[in-house]
Design a protein around this motif. Structure first.
Motif, PDB file in Angstrom:
ATOM      1  N   UNK A   4      11.683  40.130  50.981  1.00  0.00           N
ATOM      2  CA  UNK A   4      12.065  38.984  51.801  1.00  0.00           C
ATOM      3  C   UNK A   4      13.356  38.355  51.272  1.00  0.00           C
ATOM      4  N   UNK A   5      13.438  38.219  49.946  1.00  0.00           N
ATOM      5  CA  UNK A   5      14.626  37.610  49.342  1.00  0.00           C
ATOM      6  C   UNK A   5      15.857  38.489  49.484  1.00  0.00           C
ATOM      7  N   UNK A   6      15.670  39.815  49.433  1.00  0.00           N
ATOM      8  CA  UNK A   6      16.801  40.737  49.559  1.00  0.00           C
ATOM      9  C   UNK A   6      17.423  40.613  50.937  1.00  0.00           C
ATOM     10  N   UNK A   7      16.611  40.387  51.935  1.00  0.00           N
ATOM     11  CA  UNK A   7      17.133  40.247  53.291  1.00  0.00           C
ATOM     12  C   UNK A   7      18.006  39.021  53.471  1.00  0.00           C
ATOM     13  N   UNK A   8      17.901  38.046  52.569  1.00  0.00           N
ATOM     14  CA  UNK A   8      18.674  36.813  52.675  1.00  0.00           C
ATOM     15  C   UNK A   8      20.035  36.904  52.002  1.00  0.00           C
ATOM     16  N   UNK A   9      20.240  37.900  51.153  1.00  0.00           N
ATOM     17  CA  UNK A   9      21.477  37.958  50.378  1.00  0.00           C
ATOM     18  C   UNK A   9      22.275  39.213  50.723  1.00  0.00           C
ATOM     19  N   UNK A  10      23.504  39.212  50.278  1.00  0.00           N
ATOM     20  CA  UNK A  10      24.370  40.382  50.472  1.00  0.00           C
ATOM     21  C   UNK A  10      23.910  41.495  49.537  1.00  0.00           C
ATOM     22  N   UNK A  11      24.129  42.737  49.895  1.00  0.00           N
ATOM     23  CA  UNK A  11      23.714  43.824  49.014  1.00  0.00           C
ATOM     24  C   UNK A  11      24.481  43.777  47.692  1.00  0.00           C
ATOM     25  N   UNK A  12      23.793  44.148  46.641  1.00  0.00           N
ATOM     26  CA  UNK A  12      24.399  44.162  45.318  1.00  0.00           C
ATOM     27  C   UNK A  12      25.280  45.393  45.173  1.00  0.00           C
ATOM     28  N   UNK A  13      24.866  46.506  45.761  1.00  0.00           N
ATOM     29  CA  UNK A  13      25.636  47.741  45.708  1.00  0.00           C
ATOM     30  C   UNK A  13      25.433  48.481  47.015  1.00  0.00           C
TER      31      UNK A  13
END
Length: 98
Positions: free
Chosen positions: A75-84
């Motif tokens: 859920x949190x990953x969907x809120x942020x820009x990809x790290x790589x």
């Protein structure tokens, strides 16, 4: 006795959680409940290490908490820009595999 005359009334009123704090607690409640279940299962397992049902309860509690944590990360990953970004879809180089 009126609360306005009580010197502690303002102190307690200032300690009341805000609506935002209550919303955060509500959002965290599934994880809190899963952690409480895990502690209960650990206590049960420590009390009766050979109990098959205690072992199952512990495995279920660990699995439930891990599933909840994975869901939260997703859920949190969907809120942020990809790290790589994955750009090379071939096999990893030896340096990348280490």
């Amino acid at each position: 006795m009126s609360h306005s005359n009580d010197p502690h009334a303002t102190q307690f009123a200032a300690e009341e959680p805000t609506p935002a704090a209550l919303a955060e607690i509500e959002a965290e409640w599934p994880q809190i409940a899963a952690e409480v279940d895990l502690v209960d299962a650990e206590c049960r397992l420590l009390a009766e290490p050979a109990d098959v049902l205690a072992k199952r309860a512990h495995r279920r509690a660990v699995s439930a908490l891990l599933l909840l944590m994975v869901q939260q990360v997703n859920h949190d990953v969907g809120k942020s820009a990809p790290v790589y970004m994955l750009t090379n879809f071939g096999p990893a180089d030896l340096a990348e595999a280490a």
